[in-house]
Design a protein around this motif. Structure first.
Motif: not given
Length: 181
Positions: A128-131, A153-167
């Protein structure tokens, strides 16, 4: 890898009365080094989680403190709080940092570390490209059949970190970016 969690000040509650990199292999209960146990869990296809207290990652050699757990098969760390840079390094290694709600801890929730953990809704959340800061349900099952649920609480705090984690981490992200060029 053998040196990960080997600090003599480490107290693993799965192996009371020991210090340093010692744990118990579950479900057998056999005491052994964390490294040896991680090899056995990898052979069994068991991903690992860490339950931690406050300021997880403080005082560590930061980059190795995230690489080591990743190489040992750790996929999730659930802590009361994180050292700021270490939390980001966990994400960069593809490890999901989750934070207990205020006032909660493994002890207050009655968690021993012997439970099987499930994260219903994680896949949908990641797509979902969550915040940062969203809550995730955590379900646990103990060997005696006792089940518990709580939110972290999910502590993936930035949009760039979301990208990193999804990969699966920053290295996989960069390699995929290079492969598309």
């Amino acid at each position: 890898m053998r040196g990960t969690f080997a600090n003599v000040r480490l107290r693993n509650k799965l192996a009371p009365g020991t210090e340093g990199g010692v744990t118990r292999l579950l479900p057998e209960g056999e005491p052994m080094s964390i490294y040896d146990a991680s090899v056995k869990y990898a052979e069994r296809g068991v991903p690992l989680a860490i339950l931690a207290g406050k300021e997880y990652g403080s005082g560590s050699s930061r980059d190795w403190a995230a690489k080591g757990p990743n190489l040992l098969g750790v996929r999730v760390v659930i802590a009361e709080s994180f050292e700021r840079i270490h939390r980001s390094n966990l994400v960069g290694m593809g490890i999901l940092p989750l934070q207990f709600e205020e006032g909660q801890s493994p002890e207050s929730l009655g968690l021993t570390g012997e439970e099987v953990f499930d994260f219903p809704g994680l896949s949908a959340l990641l797509e979902s490209k969550f915040a940062g800061g969203r809550m995730l349900n955590v379900a646990t099952s103990a060997a005696d059949g006792n089940k518990k649920q709580f939110q972290a609480r999910v502590r993936i705090d930035t949009p760039q970190e979301i990208e990193y984690f999804q990969h699966g981490g920053i290295l996989q992200y960069v390699l995929r970016q290079l492969a598309t060029k």
